[in-house]
Motif scaffolding. Structure first.
Motif, PDB file in Angstrom:
ATOM      1  N   THR A 424       7.869  -6.790  -4.755  1.00 15.47           N
ATOM      2  CA  THR A 424       8.470  -7.292  -3.514  1.00 15.47           C
ATOM      3  C   THR A 424       8.734  -8.781  -3.606  1.00 15.47           C
ATOM      4  N   SER A 472       4.284   3.146  -8.727  1.00 18.12           N
ATOM      5  CA  SER A 472       3.349   2.447  -7.854  1.00 18.12           C
ATOM      6  C   SER A 472       2.320   1.693  -8.676  1.00 18.12           C
ATOM      7  N   TYR A 635       4.805  -3.374   6.261  1.00 11.55           N
ATOM      8  CA  TYR A 635       3.932  -3.599   5.102  1.00 11.55           C
ATOM      9  C   TYR A 635       4.788  -3.426   3.851  1.00 11.55           C
ATOM     10  N   ASP A 636       4.232  -3.795   2.676  1.00 10.39           N
ATOM     11  CA  ASP A 636       5.046  -3.856   1.456  1.00 10.39           C
ATOM     12  C   ASP A 636       5.031  -2.590   0.616  1.00 10.39           C
ATOM     13  N   GLY A 637       4.465  -1.519   1.106  1.00 11.78           N
ATOM     14  CA  GLY A 637       4.520  -0.257   0.383  1.00 11.78           C
ATOM     15  C   GLY A 637       3.289   0.082  -0.422  1.00 11.78           C
ATOM     16  N   ASP A 638       2.331  -0.846  -0.552  1.00 12.35           N
ATOM     17  CA  ASP A 638       1.108  -0.534  -1.288  1.00 12.35           C
ATOM     18  C   ASP A 638       0.303   0.527  -0.543  1.00 12.35           C
ATOM     19  N   LEU A 642      -1.467   0.663   3.431  1.00 11.32           N
ATOM     20  CA  LEU A 642      -1.191   1.706   4.422  1.00 11.32           C
ATOM     21  C   LEU A 642      -2.491   2.365   4.876  1.00 11.32           C
ATOM     22  N   GLU A 657       6.006   0.518   9.204  1.00 11.21           N
ATOM     23  CA  GLU A 657       7.310   0.521   8.540  1.00 11.21           C
ATOM     24  C   GLU A 657       7.184  -0.098   7.147  1.00 11.21           C
ATOM     25  N   TRP A 658       7.734   0.591   6.142  1.00 11.04           N
ATOM     26  CA  TRP A 658       7.733   0.065   4.763  1.00 11.04           C
ATOM     27  C   TRP A 658       8.913  -0.890   4.615  1.00 11.04           C
ATOM     28  N   ARG A 660      10.862  -3.486   2.004  1.00  8.16           N
ATOM     29  CA  ARG A 660      10.962  -3.525   0.553  1.00  8.16           C
ATOM     30  C   ARG A 660      11.295  -4.889  -0.044  1.00  8.16           C
TER      31      ARG A 660
END
Length: 837
Positions: A424, A472, A635-638, A642, A657-658, A660
């Motif tokens: 990110t 990931s 958040y950044d998707g990690d 979450l 909400e993710w 990116r």
């Protein structure tokens, strides 16, 4: 491993009865090699020594070449049996000894070679010495090279070496098994070795241990290794006594050594040369060796010593026999014997080997090939490990490594370092590709800089390649224990569940989970009213009005400006009271009025100062955007972020909400798609360096920080952690942070989300208003009482003159103080004007 292949076998012969006074010993040696020549000379010297002091020992030596096939060796052994040999000393390789063993008796499953006696310990110290060499340089992965045979001789040594390596925290990565060299034609020799070496995966270890090799194989092995670039910087070659024994012989010429074996480390069986027994033997050995082979100054090695002792063990057993001349009796004499030889006390077990308790005497020299010869690095024994001198423990002499470097190779091979292909925030890791080929062009970022800085401070070299990983962070970490990659470098958060199967380094950057919110301007049309609460403003207006009324009443008779219509008088009163705020009031005639004005000016001074200070604070601060209950957060998707938001902070997944990219965060805030975002603090620092209208709100939830990933219990993780701590202590990590991150959380804007509570309230000023109100009221009452007195009494008011004089002095002092304050302010303004460009 020739030392453990020196053996002798016992036979039955019809000649024993006819020649009872003599003992017949045969010997089979390969005189094309230096080792074989040493053994032949030592055996002949031993026979002569025995014959000079005891009964007759008849010796017959049969020589063979390295290219001899098993049938030729079998035939020569049969000739010795026909000659009448009671025992044959087999000074060759294990296949050669196995052929002789079949001549002695028919093997059974329980006793495959009952008449074989080995001049070696059951568990040789050589594998342990090799393992200690590996461990002393902290190498954790090795490749083993050996010449195989059809007799399984390597199967006993290889597991022992593997066990010793594992005990020291190392392992065998790969086996290079070469065929028995007598089965390989001269035309195919180079190709055979080259194919085996080429098949070694490039990412594996670059530490090679040559566990067994014939002289012919050794020549081809190092030639092909040099041609394939496997004798360059970063490679390590460790050889055993098979090859080190050739360094002083014609088998490996000085020109070959200097061209193909530079930097090789080897071990060689140690011989105690300090006894008079050995010195006498050595002197005779050198003379005989020079006479027979034309080599001067040839010192006897352990192979020669063991060959000499083997003859004496046989002769001593034969001399101790009574009437029984059978091979069984001779075998019993050997196994029960206990003699003192060149190598020390010699006795055997019932299985036909040297006893286990004697292996503590096993010792080796550690040598390093430099130039056209070699130098000794130290010694090793099973009792004490490494020591540089025979009486002094230690291990640390400088070593010349392949490629001409003095820095210890890492021995890890080409490390595959996994890095995130996309992050990110690319300030941590950024992978750039070549547009034409699609290959990785460059990998940069804070984490990469830290990784390279660590490599500079390691005591050994590491070769590596970056492998971008699309997936990931959890998947990237899991690739390490699966051995798809050797390590992972990047903005990888240290988590408990990740640390189960891998080892993390010390954090290269501390981190925590924090909430980021937008800043709203704290400016409104009513900003000027914010320094005071509504109660204070109301009381100011009320006090001002009341004081203006009191001033009008006091000045209406004596002050000409207060004459005229009521509108004129009201305007004069208001002008007088308002002008005091700016210290620009007009002339006052009544001393009662002056008393009221002194207190009022004090109140005005305190109120204006408080107003100015609080208004300045309001204008330079911001306030946080509201985060309504149930609003969406980004958040950044990690995955772990979450999980933390749901399990710890209690957010519903539908409200998460993710996001990116950094740009997407800004757009999401502008469009009110999210009200806040949860990011790790290092990411927030990067974000705030680009976007100024955001800040951190609330508490920071502590995390483990960013670290690098290595296999579980890897020594690399320990070494990296130690260097990371050094870089933190000397400020290098801090300098890298300044290079990549221009913002710290401590320098981010301070939010002001509770300004109403910070407006100055009546609690701060009630005493002040009480003072001015009471003063005005008292003066008003005194003035009114004075006005209603009769004329005579009013005349007596002259007694108030001292009081009036006192008021006058106070008033004059106040006026001078005001003038001085104004002059100082004017001087400061002029000075600043002169200093401005």
């Amino acid at each position: 491993m020739r030392a453990c292949l020196l053996s002798f076998l016992l036979f039955c012969s019809s000649l024993f009865c006819a020649k009872a006074a003599s003992v017949y010993i045969g010997a089979l040696v390969n005189t094309e090699s230096r080792v074989g020549r040493e053994k032949k000379v030592a055996i002949e010297i031993a026979a002569r020594h025995y014959n000079s002091s005891s009964s007759s020992l008849l010796l017959s030596v049969r020589e063979f070449s390295s290219s001899a096939d098993p049938l030729e060796i079998y035939t020569k052994a049969r000739d010795l049996m026909n000659w009448g040999a009671e025992a044959i000393i087999g000074a060759g390789t294990w296949p050669e000894v196995a052929i002789l063993a079949r001549l002695a008796t028919t093997p059974t499953p329980s006793t495959p070679m009952p008449f074989l006696v080995r001049m070696s310990y059951p568990n040789s110290g050589e594998p342990r010495c090799l393992s200690d060499v590996v461990r002393s340089y902290n190498w954790r992965r090795v490749i083993v090279v050996y010449e195989d045979d059809n007799y399984g001789s390597i199967s006993g040594v290889l597991p022992l070496l593997s066990d010793e390596l594992r005990a020291g925290g190392s392992r065998i990565d790969y086996h290079i098994a070469l065929p028995p060299w007598h089965t390989v034609s001269d035309d195919d020799a180079a190709d055979t070795v080259r194919r085996k070496l080429k098949h070694v995966p490039p990412q594996l270890s670059k530490v090679f241990i040559v566990l067994r090799s014939s002289p012919e194989l050794a020549v081809h092995l190092f030639k092909e290794a040099k041609l394939l670039g496997m004798m360059t910087k970063g490679h390590v070659w460790i050889v055993n006594d098979d090859i080190t024994a050739l360094l002083d012989s014609t088998d490996l010429s000085p020109s070959f050594i200097s061209s193909y074996m530079q930097g090789v480390v080897g071990i060689s069986a140690f011989v105690n040369t300090t006894t008079s027994f050995f010195r006498d033997f050595s002197s005779e050995f050198q003379q005989r060796f020079d006479q027979e082979y034309g080599t001067k100054g040839q010192q006897p090695g352990m192979h020669a010593v063991r060959a000499y002792d083997a003859v004496h063990a046989l002769a001593h057993a034969a001399a101790g026999r009574a009437e029984d001349r059978s091979s069984v009796a001779l075998l019993e004499g050997v196994l029960l014997g206990n003699i003192s030889g060149l190598s020390g006390s010699i006795s055997f077990t019932r299985e036909g080997g040297l006893p286990e308790e004697g292996r503590g005497n096993s010792a080796f020299r550690v040598i390093n090939v430099v130039g056209r010869s070699y130098r000794e690095l130290g010694f090793w024994s099973e009792r004490h490990g490494f020591f540089e001198e025979e009486t002094e423990m230690g291990h640390g002499r400088p070593v010349f490594w392949p490629g001409g470097t003095g820095k210890t190779p890492g021995g890890w091979g080409m490390l595959r370092i996994g890095v995130p292909n996309h992050t990110t925030f690319n300030q941590f890791v950024k992978v750039e590709y070549n547009d034409s080929s699609g290959k990785v062009k460059e990998v940069t970022g804070f984490c990469i800089d830290v990784f390279r800085e660590i490599l500079k401070h390691l005591s050994y070299d590491l070769n590596y390649e970056f492998i971008p990983f699309r997936g990931s962070y959890d998947d990237l970490v899991n690739r390490v224990p699966l051995q798809v990659i050797d390590a992972a470098v990047g903005d990888i958060t240290i988590l408990a569940k990740r640390a189960v199967d891998v080892s993390f380094t010390e954090p290269i950057l501390s981190s925590g989970l924090a909430m980021m919110v937008p800043l709203r301007p704290n400016h409104t049309p009513w900003t000027l009213a914010k320094p005071f609460t509504a109660d204070v403003w109301f009381l100011i207006l009320a006090t001002l009005t009341y004081t203006a009324g009191v001033l009008w009443y006091l000045e209406r008779d004596s002050n000409p400006e207060f004459h005229g219509t009521w509108c004129v008088q009201l305007g004069a009163a208001l002008w007088l009271i308002f002008s005091t705020i700016f210290f620009a009031h007009g002339r006052i005639h009544n001393y009662y009025t002056k008393t009221v004005m002194v207190v009022w000016l004090l109140v005005v001074f305190i109120l204006t100062s408080s107003f100015t200070a609080n208004l300045s604070s309001i204008l330079v601060t911001e306030k946080l955007g509201a985060v309504p209950p149930g609003s969406r957060v980004g958040y950044d998707g990690d995955a772990f972020v979450l999980k933390y938001l749901k399990d710890v902070l209690g957010y519903k997944e539908r409200n998460i909400e993710w996001i990116r990219s950094p740009e997407a965060y800004s757009e999401a805030f502008k469009s009110n798609k999210i009200s806040a975002a949860y990011l790790e603090t290092p990411y927030i620092r990067v974000f705030l360096s680009r976007y100024k209208d955001f800040t951190v709100s609330g508490e920071t939830h502590r995390l483990g920080g960013f670290g690098f990933v290595f296999p579980k219990d890897s020594p690399l993780a320990t070494d990296f952690s130690q260097v990371i701590l050094q870089l933190a202590e000397n400020g290098a990590l801090n300098n890298l942070e300044k290079k990549w991150f221009s913002v710290t959380l401590s320098s981010s804007p301070t939010p002001d989300n509770k300004r109403k509570k910070e407006s100055l309230s009546l609690d701060s000023f009630w005493a002040l208003f009480l003072l001015t109100g009471c003063t005005s009221t008292i003066i008003l009452l005194v003035f009114s009482a004075h006005s209603f007195l009769p004329t005579k009494a009013r005349a007596a008011a002259v007694s108030f003159e001292p009081l009036r004089q006192s008021f006058k002095k106070v008033w004059t002092a106040t006026a001078k103080l005001n003038e001085k304050r104004e002059s100082l302010k004017s001087s400061e303004q002029q000075g600043s004007g002169m200093n401005s460009p």
